[in-house]
Motif scaffolding. Structure first.
Motif, short mmCIF file in Angstrom:
data_model
loop_
_atom_site.label_atom_id
_atom_site.label_comp_id
_atom_site.label_asym_id
_atom_site.label_seq_id
_atom_site.Cartn_x
_atom_site.Cartn_y
_atom_site.Cartn_z
N PRO A 48 36.53 45.76 48.16
CA PRO A 48 36.07 45.91 46.77
C PRO A 48 35.57 47.31 46.44
N GLY A 101 38.50 39.68 48.78
CA GLY A 101 38.24 41.12 48.77
C GLY A 101 39.38 41.90 48.13
N TRP A 104 39.39 41.20 44.37
CA TRP A 104 38.29 41.95 43.77
C TRP A 104 38.68 43.40 43.58
N TYR A 105 39.29 43.99 44.61
CA TYR A 105 39.76 45.38 44.51
C TYR A 105 40.76 45.55 43.37
N GLU A 108 38.82 45.13 39.90
CA GLU A 108 37.74 46.05 39.56
C GLU A 108 38.03 47.52 39.84
#
Length: 203
Positions: A48, A101, A104-105, A108
């Motif tokens: 992230p 993860g 999320w990366y 965001e």
């Protein structure tokens, strides 16, 4: 699929290491928990934050503990039923953390909602693939094999993330979409295998 062809070769390397770890007092269950905790921490902390290469190396390193706990169990004369449940549960936790993860990366950091959809498909289908096998075995049926199992999920995802971290364009995107398609196909394969197994029992 890789499990079928690679298990014997990998065991020749990991079994001596596992036996040595047992001799110094470590246990397979402790190795399972440590490996899972490290993989989860790496996936949810580094990906992230946009550290794709570092995240890949950390998750891959701790994922290798999954090979060692099996070798350690064999060195002790075989694993326990609790150890098998713990190992399978920790695998699901680590897989979930990895795809969380990465998702999320993508949302965001990369702001790539399209590829995030592929990551979410991988997240859900990874759990379903494993659940089908577990539920089938609990019912006395067989659902082994399939195009994409855990080894393939880890390799494709981490290679894509690592190459993206090195600046290779579209590596992560390509890997996730290939994995998403393969994972959905594997869900179908396993359901067909369960149906075939059930029909053989009633024949």
């Amino acid at each position: 699929m890789l499990n079928i062809f690679a298990r014997a070769s990998v065991s020749r390397v990991t079994d001596p290491v596992g036996a040595r770890l047992v001799r110094i007092g470590l246990t397979p269950n402790a190795t399972t928990v440590v490996g899972t905790a490290g993989a989860v921490a790496g996936a949810l902390w580094l990906f992230p934050a946009g550290h794709l290469l570092a995240g890949t190396l950390v998750v891959w390193g701790f994922a290798m503990f999954d090979l060692l706990d099996g070798a350690m169990a064999r060195a002790q004369g075989g694993g326990t039923r609790y150890g098998a449940v713990l190992d399978a549960s920790c695998d699901r936790i680590a897989d979930g953390a990895l795809f969380c993860g990465v998702t999320w990366y993508l949302f965001e950091v990369a702001h790539d909602r399209v590829t995030a959809v592929a990551a979410l498909v991988c997240l859900v289908s990874a759990q379903v693939i494993s659940y089908i096998k577990a539920r089938a075995e609990a019912s006395g049926l067989s659902a082994n094999g399939g195009l994409v199992e855990r080894a393939e999920r880890l390799i494709i995802t981490l290679v894509g993330a690592g190459l993206s971290g090195l600046g290779v364009p579209y590596a992560l995107e390509t890997g996730l979409w290939v994995l998403a398609v393969g994972s959905v196909a594997t869900v179908a394969q396993r359901l067909v295998a369960v149906r075939r197994s059930a029909m053989e029992e009633t024949a």
